[in-house]
Design a protein around this motif. Structure first.
Motif: not given
Length: 687
Positions: A281-288, A297-300, A425-429
């Motif tokens: 199941s797709l959850g959080s994402f970020g863009v490197a 930068d890796i933007d969550f 998750i966005s803050e942990m990653m």
């Protein structure tokens, strides 16, 4: 009869001539001696003869003793060296086998052990000093030592090649973040260093291979087959390094190209809720974001559900027919975009939906599931999240994240308005990824990291898709995109989708038993038993596993029997069966596909027996070939597989040693932790 020493010489006034040495001195005594005219002792009775004899005997004894000692020393050294030679052979094989398996860390460890054994051999040889010449008493062939020298030169070159690979770590992968906050990771420098070191390593392996080909096996007591196997392994290793070097030039060269901009979508998915070809199941994402060869930068950003909701207000995309009755939403969005069983197709669709919903174009997709995150926490260690008053470890990662996302977050009125439950998750990653990147400069961690990444990519806990054609061809060739294999074979791929079954997928133990029979007319009859045991308890976030099975089979497979043994096979949300049958057949990803629901309660077992026939045999000259391919679903637990094959009379397996000739059966079992491929060959029956 007079004895020699009873004869009295005639009197002479002149001196008797004596044999002279080159210095004019007496050959025996060293000085001229006048023979007495009166009766004198015989030559052998003389004091000087006795003295000379004693001296000569002593010298002879010393020479014999020295020879015996040197011989014994040579024999002892040879025995010790032969033991070390055996170690060298085993360690060299271990290096080559580790590289072939992709176990770089294991290869480096074996290389260090190999260095020690070779050093010991050198010390043994050096300790002989001048006595090394006595080896000719043991092995008089001059060619033996020349061949041994070539062998150790090849070994040394192999060790030097491994050292070049090891040198890729350390400074070459260091982030150099101290005093430089402009970027997170210099990918361009890594690609250049990787290319240079791999080129050096490949050159050394090529020289080692040539040396091995010049060795005469009989001269060093080896079989030609062993030397050829070692050389072939070196060539394969060199070929793999050359392929990796080409990848660093084309793939990484494109990704970290200077004077260019790249964006890679990073998806974090929960494989406790298996879904389609993406694996969860797709959850959080970020863009490197990559600029001028560096990750800057890796933007969550927002969570997927919020992005989907904003998109649905503006546009409605109708889901495909096979998905419309599975999902409750009337609109197809990013969260369900990884539905295709083929991983590459799933990632392409994920990219399409992301670009459509966000308005931001990306150059590839990188998917990581929770199993990979937990495994990588062996490198990062625990992660402190002060805002949440939590310390996340590999042991509590899943439980703490689930508790925050689904329960604790919604206890705050402000959070109900914000509606970002996966913000944790966005803050942990970012912390997690920074720790991973920081390990690249640590020699003690780098090979552990590489090993974990290799294993998780092979086991499909990590999937990668890139838009660059050269890059993607490499990924597809290495099976890193989760693609469905298209080769003609006796094929099986079970894809499970957890539909409203909470986080129960990782609580399921799945096993497959297949009994196949080759008929005299070349058709393969298969009897497959699928068993799913729910090892969880009925306690949130675990629960009933409502599961849709999509079983890919050989093209044109004909289902002849479907026997429900235990469990619930009624389709979810609708009473009864689809089209009044517990299963239905379609096609997907170039394969015949059998679909059915298989719901399992905690502590219970679901089981089904399926029979089908398929035309999968191949002919190769005088041989009949049966290729077997078992593919693992991304994100899924490893299945236990048992396989049994019965073949016709007058057929003989030619590449299988262990088979029952009486019952004409071949049996084997394995753990499906990654895709497995087998090839069974039979001698063609003479009719």
């Amino acid at each position: 009869m007079k004895r020699f020493y009873d004869v009295v010489p005639k009197k002479k006034s002149a001196k008797r001539a004596q044999p002279q040495d080159v210095q004019g001195e007496n050959f025996f005594w060293g000085k001229e001696t006048e023979i007495a005219q009166e009766k004198s002792p015989s030559f052998f009775e003389s004091k000087r003869f006795k003295t000379a004899f004693h001296r000569s005997a002593l010298v002879l004894i010393l020479l014999v003793s020295l020879l015996a000692f040197s011989y014994a020393k040579a024999v002892l050294a040879q025995n010790e060296i032969e033991k070390l030679n055996s170690n060298v052979k085993d360690e060299l094989e271990a290096i080559l086998n580790s590289v072939e398996r992709g176990d770089l860390k294991g290869a480096i460890v074996s290389s260090e052990q190999l260095k020690w054994s070779v050093s010991e051999i050198k010390l043994k040889l050096q300790s002989l000093g001048q006595d090394s010449g006595y080896f000719s008493l043991i092995a008089p062939s001059d060619s033996k030592f020349a061949n041994i020298e070539r062998m150790y030169d090849a070994v040394n070159l192999t060790m030097e090649a491994m050292a070049e690979i090891q040198n890729i770590s350390g400074n070459s992968l260091s982030l150099e973040t101290e005093g430089n906050k402009d970027y997170l990771f210099d990918g361009s420098r890594v690609a250049d260093t990787l290319n240079l070191n791999l080129e050096k390593a490949g050159s050394k392996l090529e020289k080692a291979s040539k040396l091995l080909s010049s060795i005469k096996p009989e001269a060093i007591g080896q079989k030609l087959e062993d030397i050829e196997n070692a050389r072939n392994s070196l060539e394969k290793m060199r070929s793999n390094l050359e392929e990796l070097r080409n990848f660093s030039k084309t793939g990484l060269g494109w990704l970290f190209e200077k004077s260019s901009e790249r964006k890679i979508l990073i998806i974090f998915q929960n494989n406790a809720e298996l879904r389609g070809g993406s694996g969860g199941s797709l959850g959080s994402f970020g863009v490197a974001k990559i600029s001028d060869g560096k990750i800057t930068d890796i933007d969550f950003g927002k969570n997927i559900y919020k992005l989907d909701h904003e998109f649905e207000v503006k546009e409605n995309i109708k889901p495909p027919e096979d998905l419309s009755w599975v999902v409750s939403d009337s609109s197809w969005t990013l969260k369900d975009s990884g539905w295709a069983v083929d991983g590459l197709e799933a990632m392409k669709k994920i990219e399409w939906f992301y670009e459509k919903e966000s308005g931001e174009e990306v150059d590839g997709v990188f998917i990581v599931d929770t199993t990979a995150v937990v495994n990588l926490m062996d490198i990062t260690g625990s992660i402190e999240l002060k805002v949440y008053d939590k310390v996340i470890t590999k042991e509590n990662f899943r439980s703490e994240i689930e508790q925050e996302v689904h329960k604790d977050y919604f206890t705050s009125a402000n959070n109900l308005v914000e509606n970002e439950p996966k913000k944790i998750i966005s803050e942990m990653m970012p912390i997690f990824l920074n720790k991973l990147m920081g390990s690249l400069g640590d020699r003690d961690k780098i090979f552990n990291l590489i090993s974990i990444l290799q294993r998780n990519m092979a086991e499909k806990e990590i999937l990668i898709y890139m838009e660059n054609d050269d890059f993607q061809r490499y990924l597809s060739r290495k099976n890193l995109s989760g693609e469905v294999d298209q080769n003609k074979s006796s094929y099986i791929y079970i894809n499970n989708s957890n539909i409203d079954g909470l986080k129960s997928s990782l609580s399921i133990d799945e096993s497959i038993k297949i009994k196949s029979e080759i008929t005299s007319d070349g058709i393969v009859i298969n009897k497959l038993n699928l068993r799913r045991e729910h090892k969880g308890i009925n306690l949130w976030p675990d629960g009933t596993n409502r599961n849709l099975v999509r079983m890919l089979l050989p093209n044109g497979a004909n289902i002849t029997n479907f026997e429900m043994v235990s469990g619930d096979f009624e389709q979810y949300r609708d009473d009864g069966y689809k089209d009044e049958k517990p299963y239905w057949i379609t096609e997907e990803a170039g394969r015949s596909e059998l679909r059915f629901w298989m719901t399992t309660e905690p502590g219970e077992i679901s089981e089904v027996n399926i029979e089908y026939t398929a035309d999968v045999l191949q002919s190769n000259g005088d041989e009949v070939l049966l290729p077997l391919i078992f593919q693992k679903q991304p994100g899924a637990n490893a299945d236990k597989v048992e396989y049994e094959l019965t073949f016709p009379e007058n057929w003989t397996p030619t590449n299988i040693a262990n088979f029952d000739s009486q019952s004409r059966t071949i049996k084997f079992s394995f753990i499906l932790d990654k895709d497995k491929r087998f090839l069974i060959k039979f001698s063609k029956p003479h009719l």
